[in-house]
Write a protein that holds these residues in place. Structure first.
Motif, short mmCIF file in Angstrom:
data_model
loop_
_atom_site.label_atom_id
_atom_site.label_comp_id
_atom_site.label_asym_id
_atom_site.label_seq_id
_atom_site.Cartn_x
_atom_site.Cartn_y
_atom_site.Cartn_z
N ARG A 140 0.84 -1.18 0.00
CA ARG A 140 0.00 0.00 0.00
C ARG A 140 0.88 1.24 0.00
NH1 ARG A 140 -3.21 -1.23 5.25
NH2 ARG A 140 -1.29 -2.30 5.64
N TYR A 141 0.52 2.19 -0.83
CA TYR A 141 1.22 3.46 -0.88
C TYR A 141 0.19 4.57 -0.78
CZ TYR A 141 4.96 0.56 -2.72
OH TYR A 141 5.90 -0.42 -2.88
N LEU A 195 -6.78 10.49 2.28
CA LEU A 195 -7.44 10.29 3.56
C LEU A 195 -7.22 8.85 4.01
CD1 LEU A 195 -10.81 12.16 2.97
CD2 LEU A 195 -8.83 12.94 4.27
N VAL A 196 -6.83 8.70 5.27
CA VAL A 196 -6.54 7.37 5.82
C VAL A 196 -7.17 7.22 7.20
CG1 VAL A 196 -4.36 7.09 4.58
CG2 VAL A 196 -4.36 8.16 6.82
N GLY A 255 7.31 3.77 3.52
CA GLY A 255 6.22 3.23 4.32
C GLY A 255 5.96 4.00 5.59
N SER A 256 6.48 5.21 5.72
CA SER A 256 6.30 6.02 6.92
C SER A 256 5.65 7.35 6.54
CB SER A 256 7.66 6.27 7.57
OG SER A 256 7.53 7.10 8.66
N LYS A 286 -4.94 2.48 6.81
CA LYS A 286 -5.67 1.97 5.66
C LYS A 286 -6.43 3.12 5.01
CE LYS A 286 -9.95 0.19 7.71
NZ LYS A 286 -10.76 -1.00 7.89
N ARG A 287 -6.67 2.97 3.74
CA ARG A 287 -7.30 4.04 2.95
C ARG A 287 -8.73 4.26 3.43
NH1 ARG A 287 -5.29 6.20 -1.28
NH2 ARG A 287 -3.94 4.43 -1.67
#
Length: 104
Positions: free
Chosen positions: A37-38, A44-45, A78-79, A100-101
């Motif tokens: 996942r990028y 928005l997450v 990933g941060s 997560k999205r």
């Protein structure tokens, strides 16, 4: 004794080749099944609720995700740094495993 030393080098080379082939097989297996996942700046997450962010007396039926938050900067592989909808930045960086999205 000299024959054993020559065989030792040959066995070491064969073991190194087998080890490299095994690593390649493991890498291919992982890459086939990995769901990477990028996020981009502005996405928005939702953030996973961990023990240090858990509300007291929320119990087992408390929310597992909180948010939505907006990705403010990508700080590394990933941060991410997050901010609320009001523009307040969160204090720490978050790994992609805890995000997560958010779909509106």
């Amino acid at each position: 004794m000299l024959v054993n030393l020559e065989l030792l080098d040959e066995r070491r080379d064969l073991a190194h080749i087998r080890m490299a082939a095994q690593k390649q097989r493991i890498e291919r297996y992982y890459n086939r099944r990995a769901n990477l996942r990028y996020f981009k700046v502005g996405d928005l997450v939702l953030r996973k609720v961990t023990q240090n962010t858990w509300e007291l007396n929320a119990g087992k039926l408390g929310p597992a995700w909180e948010g939505p938050y907006q990705v403010s900067t990508v700080t590394g592989k990933g941060s991410y740094e997050l901010e609320t909808q009001n523009g307040e930045k969160l204090s720490s960086k978050w790994n992609v495993a805890q995000l997560k999205r958010y779909y509106c």
